[in-house]
Design a protein around this motif. Structure first.
Motif, short mmCIF file in Angstrom:
data_model
loop_
_atom_site.label_atom_id
_atom_site.label_comp_id
_atom_site.label_asym_id
_atom_site.label_seq_id
_atom_site.Cartn_x
_atom_site.Cartn_y
_atom_site.Cartn_z
N GLY A 151 41.60 49.83 36.63
CA GLY A 151 40.48 50.11 35.72
C GLY A 151 40.34 49.06 34.64
N MET A 152 41.47 48.58 34.12
CA MET A 152 41.42 47.53 33.09
C MET A 152 40.79 46.25 33.64
N LEU A 153 41.13 45.91 34.87
CA LEU A 153 40.54 44.71 35.48
C LEU A 153 39.04 44.88 35.68
N ALA A 154 38.60 46.11 35.96
CA ALA A 154 37.16 46.37 36.07
C ALA A 154 36.45 46.09 34.75
N THR A 155 37.11 46.41 33.63
CA THR A 155 36.47 46.15 32.33
C THR A 155 36.33 44.64 32.08
N VAL A 156 37.24 43.85 32.61
CA VAL A 156 37.14 42.39 32.46
C VAL A 156 35.92 41.88 33.23
#
Length: 243
Positions: free
Chosen positions: A82-87
């Protein structure tokens, strides 16, 4: 001295929090470039008033860690995805803003030097002072924390005067206005009331962090053209969450 057609803004530095779903438009998934561009124009219109802006964008349009965990994926792994999706969302917003001539920095809590800057508080503050839009990505860099909590944390670290949360509705209601025609909107509501009544503004950790630092949260509709700019000048419809 402001020109007659320019509103007098009440804030000098703010954080705009939007969900990843806000970027997918009418699609059910992913990024909708015209929607990303529309939101970028809203941000530019506020930056052009001299307001220093930072942003946090969720990742739910691409991957939501909690949903992945519910389907049997290990929670920590799901949250990092999910954090990578925010990037990815932050880079899309950066591209839209810079195409409009707005200098932007994507700053990630997870180091990935080839695509964005690592989070260093003093450097981020300097970017804001230079009127660059800072987009904070990868949440807090830790699993089990939402982008709501990340937004409140970064807003406090950047000494923002308020968090502006752009949603699908024009404020906080006592029940879902899409399901209940008689739902009532709050003009102002306390942090404790949001927690006690589970009003769904942000998760409990984010609300508690805002309350402990007396940081107001302005909830408004991101779908209203010019809404962000108008509300910064005290116009339009919104709910203010405060002590």
């Amino acid at each position: 001295m402001t020109e007659a057609n320019e509103p007098i803004v009440k804030y000098k530095r703010v954080l705009l929090k939007i969900s990843g779903e806000a970027l997918m438009g009418d699609q059910g998934y992913g990024l909708h470039p015209p929607t990303v561009e529309r939101i970028a124009r809203e941000v530019k219109s506020v930056r052009d008033l001299g307001v220093e802006i930072c942003m946090v964008i969720g990742g739910g349009n691409i991957f939501r860690g909690l949903a992945g965990s519910a389907q049997g994926m290990e929670r920590t792994t799901a949250d990092y995805m999910g954090m990578l999706a925010t990037v990815m969302n932050a880079l899309a917003m950066q591209g839209a803003l810079e195409s409009m001539g707005v200098f932007t920095r994507v700053i990630s809590a997870i180091p990935m030097d080839q695509v964005c800057e690592p989070y260093i508080r003093r450097r981020a503050v300097r970017h804001l002072e230079k009127k660059r839009v800072c987009i904070f990505a990868a949440g807090t860099g830790n699993p089990y924390f939402t982008t709501d909590t990340a937004a409140t944390l970064r807003a406090n670290e950047m000494s923002c005067e308020a968090i502006f949360k752009g949603t699908k509705v024009d404020g906080v209601y006592d029940m879902d206005p899409k399901k209940h025609a008689h739902a009532k909107r709050y003009d102002t509501v306390s942090y404790d009331e949001v927690l006690q009544k589970n009003l769904g503004v942000m998760d409990a950790s984010a609300i508690a962090l805002a309350r402990d630092n007396n940081l107001p949260i302005i909830v408004f509709s991101l779908d209203e053209p010019g809404g962000f700019r108008g509300i910064l000048a005290g116009q339009g419809t919104y709910t203010r969450v405060q002590g």
